[in-house]
Design a protein around this motif. Structure first.
Motif, PDB file in Angstrom:
ATOM      1  N   THR A  70       3.378   0.696   5.408  1.00  0.00           N
ATOM      2  CA  THR A  70       2.401   0.403   4.359  1.00  0.00           C
ATOM      3  C   THR A  70       1.021   0.364   4.988  1.00  0.00           C
ATOM      4  O   THR A  70       0.885   0.493   6.212  1.00  0.00           O
ATOM      5  CB  THR A  70       2.698  -0.959   3.688  1.00  0.00           C
ATOM      6  OG1 THR A  70       2.439  -2.007   4.637  1.00  0.00           O
ATOM      7  CG2 THR A  70       4.130  -1.055   3.184  1.00  0.00           C
ATOM      8  N   ASP A  71      -0.004   0.144   4.199  1.00  0.00           N
ATOM      9  CA  ASP A  71      -1.356   0.020   4.754  1.00  0.00           C
ATOM     10  C   ASP A  71      -1.439  -1.116   5.772  1.00  0.00           C
ATOM     11  O   ASP A  71      -2.167  -1.032   6.755  1.00  0.00           O
ATOM     12  CB  ASP A  71      -2.382  -0.189   3.641  1.00  0.00           C
ATOM     13  CG  ASP A  71      -2.696   1.090   2.878  1.00  0.00           C
ATOM     14  OD1 ASP A  71      -2.161   2.159   3.248  1.00  0.00           O
ATOM     15  OD2 ASP A  71      -3.481   1.032   1.910  1.00  0.00           O
ATOM     16  N   GLU A 101       0.207  -9.271  -1.604  1.00  0.00           N
ATOM     17  CA  GLU A 101       0.243  -8.030  -2.375  1.00  0.00           C
ATOM     18  C   GLU A 101       1.676  -7.522  -2.399  1.00  0.00           C
ATOM     19  O   GLU A 101       2.503  -7.905  -1.585  1.00  0.00           O
ATOM     20  CB  GLU A 101      -0.695  -6.970  -1.796  1.00  0.00           C
ATOM     21  CG  GLU A 101      -0.300  -6.444  -0.429  1.00  0.00           C
ATOM     22  CD  GLU A 101      -1.280  -5.414   0.125  1.00  0.00           C
ATOM     23  OE1 GLU A 101      -2.488  -5.496  -0.182  1.00  0.00           O
ATOM     24  OE2 GLU A 101      -0.834  -4.536   0.868  1.00  0.00           O
ATOM     25  N   SER A 105       1.794  -1.552  -3.971  1.00  0.00           N
ATOM     26  CA  SER A 105       0.613  -2.110  -4.644  1.00  0.00           C
ATOM     27  C   SER A 105      -0.408  -1.052  -5.036  1.00  0.00           C
ATOM     28  O   SER A 105      -1.521  -1.384  -5.415  1.00  0.00           O
ATOM     29  CB  SER A 105      -0.049  -3.142  -3.727  1.00  0.00           C
ATOM     30  OG  SER A 105      -0.502  -2.510  -2.539  1.00  0.00           O
ATOM     31  N   CYS A 107      -1.140   1.487  -2.852  1.00  0.00           N
ATOM     32  CA  CYS A 107      -1.544   2.123  -1.597  1.00  0.00           C
ATOM     33  C   CYS A 107      -0.441   3.086  -1.152  1.00  0.00           C
ATOM     34  O   CYS A 107       0.608   3.160  -1.763  1.00  0.00           O
ATOM     35  CB  CYS A 107      -1.779   1.066  -0.525  1.00  0.00           C
ATOM     36  SG  CYS A 107      -3.118  -0.074  -0.945  1.00  0.00           S
ATOM     37  N   ASP A 108      -0.693   3.808  -0.090  1.00  0.00           N
ATOM     38  CA  ASP A 108       0.323   4.713   0.448  1.00  0.00           C
ATOM     39  C   ASP A 108       1.477   3.914   1.044  1.00  0.00           C
ATOM     40  O   ASP A 108       1.254   2.920   1.738  1.00  0.00           O
ATOM     41  CB  ASP A 108      -0.271   5.590   1.562  1.00  0.00           C
ATOM     42  CG  ASP A 108      -1.320   6.562   1.050  1.00  0.00           C
ATOM     43  OD1 ASP A 108      -1.316   6.885  -0.149  1.00  0.00           O
ATOM     44  OD2 ASP A 108      -2.148   7.003   1.867  1.00  0.00           O
ATOM     45  N   HIS A 124      -1.163   7.009  -2.843  1.00  0.00           N
ATOM     46  CA  HIS A 124      -2.076   6.114  -3.560  1.00  0.00           C
ATOM     47  C   HIS A 124      -2.660   6.751  -4.829  1.00  0.00           C
ATOM     48  O   HIS A 124      -3.230   6.060  -5.662  1.00  0.00           O
ATOM     49  CB  HIS A 124      -3.219   5.647  -2.638  1.00  0.00           C
ATOM     50  CG  HIS A 124      -4.157   6.731  -2.238  1.00  0.00           C
ATOM     51  ND1 HIS A 124      -3.972   7.476  -1.087  1.00  0.00           N
ATOM     52  CD2 HIS A 124      -5.271   7.215  -2.826  1.00  0.00           C
ATOM     53  CE1 HIS A 124      -4.950   8.364  -0.987  1.00  0.00           C
ATOM     54  NE2 HIS A 124      -5.743   8.232  -2.031  1.00  0.00           N
TER      55      HIS A 124
END
Length: 144
Positions: A70-71, A101, A105, A107-108, A124
């Motif tokens: 994740t980010d 989060e 959420s 995001c990538d 995203h």
């Protein structure tokens, strides 16, 4: 759950797709594979459980090893998250508590099952793709 160095994950994914990646992001994986079929994420999905079901993660064998990027994975002192498929629901709750989060959420998110040679990529921009990768052709080794 274990934290895995992103360099190790990058090498795992590169091994799965058969080429080097400039970075572990959806666009780079899409460029490398050139065959991803992106599907729009339906509006109204606002929880990780529904997104996991959409991706088909709930149908995996419970002992399937998953590596989740994740980010947050790119932050200093972090990395990817290695879990079994049976731990995904627990991971979602932990992730929400830790980082305030959801996993999905907006995001990538890249999830790989190295042993099964499968990838799930959530972009995203509101699309996702899955890939079942074949084992490398031994007759082609050394021809990259």
């Amino acid at each position: 759950m274990n934290i895995v160095d992103l360099g190790v994950v990058a090498r795992q994914i590169e091994s799965m797709i058969g080429t080097r990646l400039p970075s572990i992001v959806p666009g780079a994986i899409d460029d490398a594979l050139g065959t991803l079929q992106w599907t729009r994420i339906p509006t109204g999905i606002e929880d990780d459980d529904t997104m996991a079901k959409l991706l088909g993660l709930s149908s995996l064998s419970p002992d399937t090893e998953l590596v989740v990027v994740t980010d947050v994975s790119f932050k200093e002192g972090s990395g990817a998250f290695a879990i079994s498929a049976s731990q995904f629901e627990e991971f979602q709750a932990w992730y929400s508590d830790q980082f305030s989060e959801r996993v999905f959420s907006g995001c990538d998110v890249i999830i790989c099952a190295p042993v099964d040679r499968r990838l799930w990529i959530v972009h995203h921009e509101g699309v996702y793709a899955t890939a079942q990768l074949r084992a490398p052709d031994k007759s082609q080794s050394g021809r990259n």
